[in-house]
Motif scaffolding. Structure first.
Motif, PDB file in Angstrom:
ATOM      1  N   LEU A  59       0.798  -1.222   0.000  1.00 37.79           N
ATOM      2  CA  LEU A  59       0.000   0.000   0.000  1.00 37.79           C
ATOM      3  C   LEU A  59       0.834   1.277   0.000  1.00 37.79           C
ATOM      4  O   LEU A  59       0.454   2.271  -0.630  1.00 37.79           O
ATOM      5  N   CYS A  60       1.973   1.251   0.676  1.00 35.81           N
ATOM      6  CA  CYS A  60       2.672   2.496   1.010  1.00 35.81           C
ATOM      7  C   CYS A  60       3.807   2.838   0.048  1.00 35.81           C
ATOM      8  O   CYS A  60       4.438   1.960  -0.545  1.00 35.81           O
ATOM      9  N   ASP A  61       4.081   4.140  -0.035  1.00 37.69           N
ATOM     10  CA  ASP A  61       5.242   4.627  -0.774  1.00 37.69           C
ATOM     11  C   ASP A  61       6.504   4.504   0.059  1.00 37.69           C
ATOM     12  O   ASP A  61       7.597   4.321  -0.477  1.00 37.69           O
ATOM     13  N   ASP A  62       6.339   4.642   1.367  1.00 38.67           N
ATOM     14  CA  ASP A  62       7.479   4.660   2.271  1.00 38.67           C
ATOM     15  C   ASP A  62       7.045   4.014   3.572  1.00 38.67           C
ATOM     16  O   ASP A  62       5.910   4.242   4.047  1.00 38.67           O
ATOM     17  N   VAL A  63       7.898   3.201   4.175  1.00 43.30           N
ATOM     18  CA  VAL A  63       7.571   2.506   5.413  1.00 43.30           C
ATOM     19  C   VAL A  63       8.683   2.736   6.426  1.00 43.30           C
ATOM     20  O   VAL A  63       9.871   2.609   6.106  1.00 43.30           O
ATOM     21  N   HIS A  64       8.295   3.107   7.670  1.00 46.71           N
ATOM     22  CA  HIS A  64       9.246   3.354   8.740  1.00 46.71           C
ATOM     23  C   HIS A  64       8.952   2.423   9.911  1.00 46.71           C
ATOM     24  O   HIS A  64       7.804   2.064  10.151  1.00 46.71           O
ATOM     25  N   GLU A  65       9.987   2.089  10.641  1.00 55.48           N
ATOM     26  CA  GLU A  65       9.827   1.312  11.864  1.00 55.48           C
ATOM     27  C   GLU A  65      10.025   2.229  13.064  1.00 55.48           C
ATOM     28  O   GLU A  65      10.904   3.096  13.062  1.00 55.48           O
ATOM     29  N   ILE A  66       9.210   2.042  14.092  1.00 55.06           N
ATOM     30  CA  ILE A  66       9.414   2.736  15.355  1.00 55.06           C
ATOM     31  C   ILE A  66       9.693   1.677  16.412  1.00 55.06           C
ATOM     32  O   ILE A  66       8.960   0.682  16.513  1.00 55.06           O
ATOM     33  N   ARG A  67      10.776   1.893  17.143  1.00 63.96           N
ATOM     34  CA  ARG A  67      11.214   0.901  18.127  1.00 63.96           C
ATOM     35  C   ARG A  67      11.536   1.618  19.432  1.00 63.96           C
ATOM     36  O   ARG A  67      12.384   2.506  19.460  1.00 63.96           O
ATOM     37  N   ASP A  68      10.818   1.242  20.494  1.00 64.19           N
ATOM     38  CA  ASP A  68      10.994   1.883  21.810  1.00 64.19           C
ATOM     39  C   ASP A  68      10.898   3.397  21.690  1.00 64.19           C
ATOM     40  O   ASP A  68      11.655   4.140  22.324  1.00 64.19           O
ATOM     41  N   GLY A  69       9.976   3.863  20.874  1.00 62.43           N
ATOM     42  CA  GLY A  69       9.737   5.299  20.759  1.00 62.43           C
ATOM     43  C   GLY A  69      10.659   6.032  19.816  1.00 62.43           C
ATOM     44  O   GLY A  69      10.526   7.247  19.657  1.00 62.43           O
ATOM     45  N   VAL A  70      11.573   5.336  19.167  1.00 61.96           N
ATOM     46  CA  VAL A  70      12.521   5.975  18.248  1.00 61.96           C
ATOM     47  C   VAL A  70      12.239   5.487  16.833  1.00 61.96           C
ATOM     48  O   VAL A  70      12.195   4.281  16.577  1.00 61.96           O
ATOM     49  N   MET A  71      12.046   6.431  15.905  1.00 60.39           N
ATOM     50  CA  MET A  71      11.740   6.065  14.516  1.00 60.39           C
ATOM     51  C   MET A  71      13.013   5.959  13.692  1.00 60.39           C
ATOM     52  O   MET A  71      13.887   6.822  13.766  1.00 60.39           O
ATOM     53  N   THR A  72      13.068   4.888  12.904  1.00 65.06           N
ATOM     54  CA  THR A  72      14.202   4.713  12.002  1.00 65.06           C
ATOM     55  C   THR A  72      13.789   5.156  10.610  1.00 65.06           C
ATOM     56  O   THR A  72      12.615   5.115  10.249  1.00 65.06           O
ATOM     57  N   PRO A  73      14.729   5.596   9.777  1.00 67.42           N
ATOM     58  CA  PRO A  73      14.406   6.047   8.405  1.00 67.42           C
ATOM     59  C   PRO A  73      13.788   4.925   7.592  1.00 67.42           C
ATOM     60  O   PRO A  73      14.075   3.777   7.791  1.00 67.42           O
TER      61      PRO A  73
END
Length: 447
Positions: free
Chosen positions: A433-447
């Protein structure tokens, strides 16, 4: 040894005349894991409520249900299953109180720790927990007394795949036999010994889980399998300046840091996905982007703040709908300038676009399945013609066909120029579905 559950010729008709189940017969042997799958509104949750004796007043049940002792229960919606004035620890210990027992010292703490939950957080209230965390707490309570049968209604709908497997393993350890209501065919294949497929209130196919996925025989089963999401596909990312820019956002609740450092840029017509484990800060990030909560630190740039500019789709869709309003009024709530007749007509058109054209627009949310409530909530958000939609687990609890319709609706919204942020634990859905996907881990988002 007698079966843990034996259902014979079960039919359920609600007070308004809706026939939710039609002659359902199934057996769960001692120690067996049976998954019940089917489209949203097929009668899965009605079956669970009937087995537990929780059908609403005025519902007519025919047939017979036999269980081996008192079943444990994992509700589909942990928020509405909890008293908001009581602590989470109180709800877990209720498992012992309901049986006339006193919880042994440390038993509640051990039950939640086994599901990767912080013991100290038992003193908090349900609204302070994420949906996935609260779902795990309800699973801890359901298995506390090792019942002969546990009925679990969508127990992993708000969990990422790894955590879902952990939860199913914990359920398997605590339950003598397990009846799982789920939309997740892959989960059923991994954890159930047999699968029963419901369609329009009746069982249309049963068999080993791996066989049903590899060789579905009924047209309804084939449609569910064919609609399984794939990470391939995706969209061509639109080009243009950022509509929303978030930099180094942070948000804490007391001593708990829900979001520590999250940065995101979203362009008009772009679909951005966010995934992460339960409790990682996904829902909090969406509330910050929607302006529902202020950040403790960081900056959020929005070009305008007119009413309806940003519209949320909440994880707990049923609770976000006014229980006294007919769904046509809910869907068209943003269209206050139109006459009621025109609003009803717009609602009918919108319902048909997401496969709900059969519903009476005068229906109230209490008569809808959880998946139907989710689609109504999305339609309400879209009706406002927003510049930004933030959707928290928009396909949670939906069968594969309904989830595909919702994903298609969000894609259409984006193609009309609206920016969309989707939080989901389903990586296949996000990938397609998405153009871009990010992961958030323990409150910190990765590119």
């Amino acid at each position: 040894m007698s079966p843990a559950l034996e259902v014979s010729g079960l039919s359920v008709t609600y007070r308004d005349g809706t026939r939710a189940l039609r002659g359902v017969s199934l057996t769960v042997e001692a120690g067996e894991r049976l998954a019940v799958v089917g489209a949203s509104g097929s009668g899965k949750s009605t079956l669970a409520r009937a087995v537990l004796g929780l059908l609403p007043r005025g519902a007519l049940a025919e047939g017979s249900i036999r269980t081996d002792g008192r079943p444990g229960y994992v509700a589909q919606d942990p928020f509405t299953a909890c008293d908001p004035l009581r602590t989470v620890g109180h709800h877990v210990r209720e498992a012992w109180r309901a049986a006339g027992l006193r919880a042994p010292q440390g038993a509640a703490e051990a039950a939640v720790a086994a599901l990767s939950l912080e013991v100290a957080a038992l003193a908090e209230h349900p609204h302070q927990w994420s949906g996935g965390m609260l779902q795990r707490a309800s699973i801890a309570a359901a298995g506390a007394l090792s019942p002969a049968l546990t009925v679990a209604d969508e127990p992993t709908s708000a969990l990422d795949a790894d955590l879902a497997d952990e939860v199913m393993a914990a359920l398997g350890r605590s339950a003598g036999a397990l009846l799982v209501i789920t939309h997740d065919l892959r989960l059923a294949a991994r954890w159930a010994s047999r699968v029963a497929v419901l369609c329009e209130g009746g069982v249309v196919e049963t068999g080993p889980a791996d066989r049903l996925l590899a060789d579905p025989r009924h047209p309804h089963t084939r449609a569910l399998v064919a609609a399984l999401p794939s990470a391939s596909g995706g969209r061509a990312a639109p080009q243009g300046p950022a509509l929303v820019e978030a930099r180094n956002l942070a948000r804490s609740y007391g001593a708990r840091a829900a979001v520590r450092d999250a940065s995101l840029a979203i362009g008009a017509g772009q679909v951005v996905g966010v995934h992460g484990r339960s409790g990682s800060g996904k829902s909090t990030l969406l509330r910050l982007l929607a302006g529902l909560e202020p950040p403790d630190a960081g900056t959020l740039r929005l070009p305008e703040r007119r009413p309806g500019w940003v519209m949320p789709v909440f994880q707990d869709a049923r609770a976000s709908l006014d229980p006294l309003w007919p769904i046509w009024r809910t869907i068209t709530e943003p269209l206050t300038g139109l006459r009621a007749a025109r609003r009803r007509a717009r609602a009918v058109e919108a319902l048909a676009s997401v496969g709900l054209g059969h519903l009476d627009p005068r229906t109230r949310p209490g008569r809808l399945s959880a998946g139907q409530c989710q689609r109504v909530a999305i339609l309400r958000a879209v009706m406002a013609a927003p510049a930004l939609v933030v959707a928290d687990e928009p396909t949670s609890g939906l069968d594969t066909v309904a989830a595909g319709r919702v994903a298609g609706l969000l894609r259409e919204v984006a193609e009309g120029g609206t920016a969309v942020v989707v939080v989901s634990h389903d990586l296949d859905l996000l990938g397609g579905l998405c153009d871009d996907v990010h992961e958030i881990r323990d409150g910190v988002m990765t590119p």
